[in-house]
Scaffold this motif. Sequence first.
Motif, PDB file in Angstrom:
ATOM      1  N   GLY A 273       0.815  -1.209   0.000  1.00  0.00           N
ATOM      2  CA  GLY A 273       0.000   0.000   0.000  1.00  0.00           C
ATOM      3  C   GLY A 273       0.846   1.256   0.000  1.00  0.00           C
ATOM      4  N   SER A 274       1.933   1.232   0.759  1.00  0.00           N
ATOM      5  CA  SER A 274       2.807   2.404   0.783  1.00  0.00           C
ATOM      6  C   SER A 274       3.499   2.592  -0.559  1.00  0.00           C
ATOM      7  CB  SER A 274       3.845   2.271   1.894  1.00  0.00           C
ATOM      8  OG  SER A 274       4.652   1.124   1.690  1.00  0.00           O
ATOM      9  N   GLY A 275       3.819   1.503  -1.242  1.00  0.00           N
ATOM     10  CA  GLY A 275       4.435   1.600  -2.563  1.00  0.00           C
ATOM     11  C   GLY A 275       3.480   2.160  -3.594  1.00  0.00           C
ATOM     12  N   VAL A 276       2.202   1.796  -3.490  1.00  0.00           N
ATOM     13  CA  VAL A 276       1.192   2.338  -4.407  1.00  0.00           C
ATOM     14  C   VAL A 276       1.066   3.839  -4.206  1.00  0.00           C
ATOM     15  CG1 VAL A 276      -1.278   2.355  -4.975  1.00  0.00           C
ATOM     16  CG2 VAL A 276      -0.093   0.184  -4.638  1.00  0.00           C
ATOM     17  N   VAL A 277       0.998   4.268  -2.959  1.00  0.00           N
ATOM     18  CA  VAL A 277       0.913   5.702  -2.663  1.00  0.00           C
ATOM     19  C   VAL A 277       2.158   6.420  -3.187  1.00  0.00           C
ATOM     20  CG1 VAL A 277       0.865   7.414  -0.803  1.00  0.00           C
ATOM     21  CG2 VAL A 277      -0.605   5.404  -0.681  1.00  0.00           C
ATOM     22  N   ALA A 278       3.333   5.833  -2.977  1.00  0.00           N
ATOM     23  CA  ALA A 278       4.571   6.445  -3.467  1.00  0.00           C
ATOM     24  C   ALA A 278       4.572   6.524  -4.992  1.00  0.00           C
ATOM     25  CB  ALA A 278       5.777   5.648  -2.979  1.00  0.00           C
ATOM     26  N   LEU A 279       4.129   5.466  -5.661  1.00  0.00           N
ATOM     27  CA  LEU A 279       4.082   5.473  -7.128  1.00  0.00           C
ATOM     28  C   LEU A 279       3.160   6.571  -7.639  1.00  0.00           C
ATOM     29  CD1 LEU A 279       4.828   3.666  -9.794  1.00  0.00           C
ATOM     30  CD2 LEU A 279       2.426   3.087  -9.585  1.00  0.00           C
ATOM     31  N   LEU A 280       1.988   6.711  -7.024  1.00  0.00           N
ATOM     32  CA  LEU A 280       1.057   7.753  -7.451  1.00  0.00           C
ATOM     33  C   LEU A 280       1.624   9.144  -7.202  1.00  0.00           C
ATOM     34  CD1 LEU A 280      -2.273   6.153  -6.197  1.00  0.00           C
ATOM     35  CD2 LEU A 280      -1.433   6.257  -8.546  1.00  0.00           C
ATOM     36  N   GLU A 281       2.265   9.332  -6.061  1.00  0.00           N
ATOM     37  CA  GLU A 281       2.854  10.645  -5.753  1.00  0.00           C
ATOM     38  C   GLU A 281       4.005  10.981  -6.705  1.00  0.00           C
ATOM     39  OE1 GLU A 281       3.025  14.274  -3.942  1.00  0.00           O
ATOM     40  OE2 GLU A 281       1.505  12.728  -3.651  1.00  0.00           O
ATOM     41  N   ILE A 282       4.864  10.010  -6.971  1.00  0.00           N
ATOM     42  CA  ILE A 282       5.973  10.215  -7.905  1.00  0.00           C
ATOM     43  C   ILE A 282       5.434  10.537  -9.296  1.00  0.00           C
ATOM     44  CG2 ILE A 282       7.855   9.019  -9.114  1.00  0.00           C
ATOM     45  CD1 ILE A 282       8.372   7.539  -6.442  1.00  0.00           C
TER      46      ILE A 282
END
Length: 121
Positions: free
Chosen positions: A36-45
């Motif tokens: 979940g944290s990786g998904v949020v990071a991918l969207l933010e990036i």
Amino acid sequence: MRADGDSSRLPTVAVVESYDTFGAAPALSVWSDNNGSGVVALLEITILLLILYSSPKTRGRYNLLFALTSGGPYNYNGTHKWLRSLDQHLRETIDYIICLNIIGSSGDELWLHVSKPQCLH
């Protein structure tokens, strides 16, 4: 996102994340802390780089490719399938792959992996 110049000749950076969670009910799913944290990071990036790439003055020299895949707990089967489905020319232009898996559960550590170089025969 396309870089300046002839984008078909420029190298590509792929940013990939496996979004898998598992549970009989959404409230009971596991692995959401790391994936979940990786998904949020991918969207933010993606949002930040979209802003940079929207202006020719701040556009990078790499094409950018973002992907959310499945099958992470099963030897990254979804990522493997996705890579195989890509056009061969696009696959050959990928210079770097940044995988954001498990960034939420690593604490202060960052894991870097280097793939084996291809043998030249």
